[in-house]
Design an enzyme around this catalytic site. Sequence first.
Site, PDB file in Angstrom:
ATOM      1  N   TRP A 187      38.139 -88.801  -1.004  1.00 54.54           N
ATOM      2  CA  TRP A 187      39.405 -88.797  -1.745  1.00 54.54           C
ATOM      3  C   TRP A 187      39.614 -87.402  -2.302  1.00 54.54           C
ATOM      4  O   TRP A 187      38.679 -86.797  -2.849  1.00 54.54           O
ATOM      5  CB  TRP A 187      39.396 -89.803  -2.908  1.00 54.54           C
ATOM      6  CG  TRP A 187      40.610 -89.606  -3.751  1.00 54.54           C
ATOM      7  CD1 TRP A 187      41.878 -90.013  -3.456  1.00 54.54           C
ATOM      8  CD2 TRP A 187      40.695 -88.887  -4.999  1.00 54.54           C
ATOM      9  NE1 TRP A 187      42.742 -89.584  -4.444  1.00 54.54           N
ATOM     10  CE2 TRP A 187      42.044 -88.896  -5.390  1.00 54.54           C
ATOM     11  CE3 TRP A 187      39.756 -88.231  -5.801  1.00 54.54           C
ATOM     12  CZ2 TRP A 187      42.483 -88.279  -6.561  1.00 54.54           C
ATOM     13  CZ3 TRP A 187      40.186 -87.607  -6.966  1.00 54.54           C
ATOM     14  CH2 TRP A 187      41.547 -87.645  -7.347  1.00 54.54           C
ATOM     15  N   GLU A 228      40.664 -92.147   1.619  1.00 53.86           N
ATOM     16  CA  GLU A 228      41.388 -92.890   0.571  1.00 53.86           C
ATOM     17  C   GLU A 228      42.730 -92.249   0.235  1.00 53.86           C
ATOM     18  O   GLU A 228      42.806 -91.087  -0.157  1.00 53.86           O
ATOM     19  CB  GLU A 228      40.515 -92.944  -0.696  1.00 53.86           C
ATOM     20  CG  GLU A 228      41.193 -93.643  -1.871  1.00 53.86           C
ATOM     21  CD  GLU A 228      40.303 -93.719  -3.109  1.00 53.86           C
ATOM     22  OE1 GLU A 228      39.180 -93.173  -3.082  1.00 53.86           O
ATOM     23  OE2 GLU A 228      40.752 -94.325  -4.099  1.00 53.86           O
ATOM     24  N   LYS A 230      46.605 -92.146  -1.816  1.00 59.60           N
ATOM     25  CA  LYS A 230      47.112 -92.327  -3.165  1.00 59.60           C
ATOM     26  C   LYS A 230      48.613 -92.073  -3.165  1.00 59.60           C
ATOM     27  O   LYS A 230      49.104 -91.243  -2.404  1.00 59.60           O
ATOM     28  CB  LYS A 230      46.399 -91.359  -4.113  1.00 59.60           C
ATOM     29  CG  LYS A 230      46.635 -91.613  -5.579  1.00 59.60           C
ATOM     30  CD  LYS A 230      45.564 -90.914  -6.420  1.00 59.60           C
ATOM     31  CE  LYS A 230      45.816 -91.132  -7.901  1.00 59.60           C
ATOM     32  NZ  LYS A 230      44.698 -90.705  -8.735  1.00 59.60           N
ATOM     33  N   ASP A 261      42.883 -98.251  -2.492  1.00 60.50           N
ATOM     34  CA  ASP A 261      42.609 -98.405  -3.916  1.00 60.50           C
ATOM     35  C   ASP A 261      43.791 -99.185  -4.489  1.00 60.50           C
ATOM     36  O   ASP A 261      44.949 -98.788  -4.316  1.00 60.50           O
ATOM     37  CB  ASP A 261      42.474 -97.012  -4.556  1.00 60.50           C
ATOM     38  CG  ASP A 261      42.097 -97.072  -6.029  1.00 60.50           C
ATOM     39  OD1 ASP A 261      42.775 -97.799  -6.777  1.00 60.50           O
ATOM     40  OD2 ASP A 261      41.149 -96.377  -6.429  1.00 60.50           O
ATOM     41  N   HIS A 264      46.652 -97.455  -6.223  1.00 60.68           N
ATOM     42  CA  HIS A 264      47.284 -96.314  -5.565  1.00 60.68           C
ATOM     43  C   HIS A 264      48.543 -96.654  -4.790  1.00 60.68           C
ATOM     44  O   HIS A 264      48.885 -95.984  -3.823  1.00 60.68           O
ATOM     45  CB  HIS A 264      46.286 -95.639  -4.613  1.00 60.68           C
ATOM     46  CG  HIS A 264      45.180 -94.931  -5.326  1.00 60.68           C
ATOM     47  ND1 HIS A 264      44.267 -94.111  -4.696  1.00 60.68           N
ATOM     48  CD2 HIS A 264      44.825 -94.919  -6.638  1.00 60.68           C
ATOM     49  CE1 HIS A 264      43.413 -93.626  -5.574  1.00 60.68           C
ATOM     50  NE2 HIS A 264      43.725 -94.109  -6.761  1.00 60.68           N
ATOM     51  N   HIS A 288      38.941-100.192  -3.010  1.00 60.28           N
ATOM     52  CA  HIS A 288      38.606 -99.733  -4.353  1.00 60.28           C
ATOM     53  C   HIS A 288      39.380-100.659  -5.271  1.00 60.28           C
ATOM     54  O   HIS A 288      40.591-100.478  -5.454  1.00 60.28           O
ATOM     55  CB  HIS A 288      39.060 -98.292  -4.581  1.00 60.28           C
ATOM     56  CG  HIS A 288      38.015 -97.285  -4.242  1.00 60.28           C
ATOM     57  ND1 HIS A 288      38.143 -95.954  -4.545  1.00 60.28           N
ATOM     58  CD2 HIS A 288      36.808 -97.431  -3.648  1.00 60.28           C
ATOM     59  CE1 HIS A 288      37.054 -95.313  -4.140  1.00 60.28           C
ATOM     60  NE2 HIS A 288      36.237 -96.180  -3.575  1.00 60.28           N
ATOM     61  N   ASP A 296      48.448 -95.872 -12.238  1.00 55.37           N
ATOM     62  CA  ASP A 296      47.070 -95.994 -11.759  1.00 55.37           C
ATOM     63  C   ASP A 296      46.114 -95.758 -12.926  1.00 55.37           C
ATOM     64  O   ASP A 296      45.392 -94.771 -12.982  1.00 55.37           O
ATOM     65  CB  ASP A 296      46.847 -94.943 -10.648  1.00 55.37           C
ATOM     66  CG  ASP A 296      45.410 -94.879 -10.195  1.00 55.37           C
ATOM     67  OD1 ASP A 296      44.742 -95.924 -10.241  1.00 55.37           O
ATOM     68  OD2 ASP A 296      44.958 -93.793  -9.801  1.00 55.37           O
ATOM     69  N   ASP A 298      43.477 -97.301 -14.021  1.00 57.81           N
ATOM     70  CA  ASP A 298      42.049 -97.571 -13.883  1.00 57.81           C
ATOM     71  C   ASP A 298      41.489 -98.467 -14.974  1.00 57.81           C
ATOM     72  O   ASP A 298      40.448 -98.176 -15.571  1.00 57.81           O
ATOM     73  CB  ASP A 298      41.262 -96.257 -13.788  1.00 57.81           C
ATOM     74  CG  ASP A 298      41.465 -95.580 -12.441  1.00 57.81           C
ATOM     75  OD1 ASP A 298      41.009 -96.148 -11.438  1.00 57.81           O
ATOM     76  OD2 ASP A 298      42.104 -94.514 -12.387  1.00 57.81           O
ATOM     77  N   ASP A 328      36.588 -99.555  -8.686  1.00 58.03           N
ATOM     78  CA  ASP A 328      36.922 -98.188  -9.098  1.00 58.03           C
ATOM     79  C   ASP A 328      37.820 -98.202 -10.327  1.00 58.03           C
ATOM     80  O   ASP A 328      39.022 -98.424 -10.219  1.00 58.03           O
ATOM     81  CB  ASP A 328      37.619 -97.436  -7.949  1.00 58.03           C
ATOM     82  CG  ASP A 328      37.907 -95.985  -8.324  1.00 58.03           C
ATOM     83  OD1 ASP A 328      37.387 -95.524  -9.360  1.00 58.03           O
ATOM     84  OD2 ASP A 328      38.652 -95.308  -7.589  1.00 58.03           O
TER      85      ASP A 328
HETATM   86  C1  RNT Z   1      41.111 -91.361  -7.669  1.00 58.21           C
HETATM   87  C2  RNT Z   1      40.448 -92.237  -6.653  1.00 58.21           C
HETATM   88  C3  RNT Z   1      38.985 -92.006  -6.470  1.00 58.21           C
HETATM   89  C4  RNT Z   1      38.229 -91.822  -7.763  1.00 58.21           C
HETATM   90  C5  RNT Z   1      36.745 -91.860  -7.643  1.00 58.21           C
HETATM   91  C6  RNT Z   1      36.067 -91.254  -8.811  1.00 58.21           C
HETATM   92  O1  RNT Z   1      42.415 -91.679  -7.862  1.00 58.21           O
HETATM   93  O2  RNT Z   1      40.692 -93.567  -6.951  1.00 58.21           O
HETATM   94  O3  RNT Z   1      38.454 -93.042  -5.710  1.00 58.21           O
HETATM   95  O4  RNT Z   1      38.597 -92.779  -8.702  1.00 58.21           O
HETATM   96  O5  RNT Z   1      36.347 -91.356  -6.442  1.00 58.21           O
HETATM   97 ZN    ZN Z   2      39.637 -95.004  -5.751  1.00 56.50          ZN
END
Ligand code: RNT
Ligand code: ZN
Length: 421
Positions: A187, A228, A230, A261, A264, A288, A296, A298, A328
């Site tokens: 990523w 990955e 986004k 993810d 994302h 993820h 996003d 988290d 994640d």
């Molecule tokens: C960031 C991505 C990525 C990170 C990690 C730390 O937007 O989601 O996967 O969160 O690799």
């Molecule tokens: Zn991620």
Amino acid sequence: MKAARIEKAYKMAVDRYGEQGVNVKAALERLRRFSISLHCWQGDDVRGFENTGSASDGGLVATGNYPGRARNAEELRRDIEQALRLVPGKHRVNLHAIYAETERRKVDRNELEYAHFERWTAWAKKIGVGVDFNPSFFAHPKAASGFTLSSPDKAVRKFWIEHGIACRRIGERIGRELGSPCVTNVWIPDGWKDVPVDRKGPRERLEQSLDEIFAREANPRHNLDSVESKLFGIGTESYVVGSHEFYMGYAMRNGKLLCLDTGHFHPTESVADKIASLLVFLNGILLHVSRGIRWDSDHVVVLSDEIRSLAEEITRGGYDERVRIGLDYFDASINRIAAWVIGMRAMLKALLAALLDPVAELRRLEERGDLTGRLALLEEAKNMPISAVWDYWCLENDVPVGMEWLAEVRNYEKKVLSKRG
Ligand code: RNT
Ligand code: ZN
């Protein structure tokens, strides 16, 4: 007596599910084979051990300052072990390159080697977990421009390509040592805060850089490459180089895993719905699992409808092996070990719930065109005694039932975390 009560409730649940044509034992056997990759970076707010850049070069922000953050590898490993003791099943640990152990020597990212992860691997072997890996394209002076693999600066690009190559070697070696393929996931944060004029150049450069990173064949028994995408990030609100379309195309053409993810995408987009489409064309997907709130953000994964739909798609599609699940998120405002445990248990509960759905009957209804029956049964299935099965599963796996796990976390906090200055 508590165990007896749990077993009794379980037996009743088995009968009840039996009436719906669901075999609970078979569901649990299937659940046992799911491994979830626990992201080490929740344990220290994505800091790693380099003590150089800050994760916010790359738009990653852990908010909060709950005490007890792991400050070194020993602490982090200890914390992960504590979390894993509270989660039923055999799982994996997901590492990032910034968690290298270099004995206080400065080793730049493009010079990392397996030796810097030897302790992690030995530890993983000892506790019987697989390991996944990630190159870290953030929190570094060479990422400060906001561009890494797609940078217009050739020297910057070269540095990050070397980092990618080094990490893939490390991943392959970890996978070989542990006898279980390591998923090495790329990523990058690259993108623009404001509207760019050239959307093409960075993407073409990214394609080239990835081709260079992946030029050498890696043994798929030891390493699986993943990319990955986004939609946007902090500081990359207007344009992200590695968009979904970009990586979808790249993964399909080059036989890579595609990492989705859940934070994302557009907030109303269903990631679950993508799985069966992508798997017509791809060998596999990496998830993820995260919880975005408005953006996003988290947040810690909980048993939401979105997570349940993901689990339903995986199990109904029979994608148990083709979809790899990792978590994640990074929340520094609550106990970090609890954050791991809540997310892991939520993901497993979602899988269990999906495995206990009366899928055979639902399919029959759908095939017959009985849409009324389908909706009615889907609704009835929602309040079947899942918790009786879950409690039994925890008991059988020798992990705490219900809120008991939190008591253990609190105890660990008192004995271990609170002593960390
Ligand atoms: C960031 C991505 C990525 C990170 C990690 C730390 O937007 O989601 O996967 O969160 O690799
Ligand atoms: Zn991620």
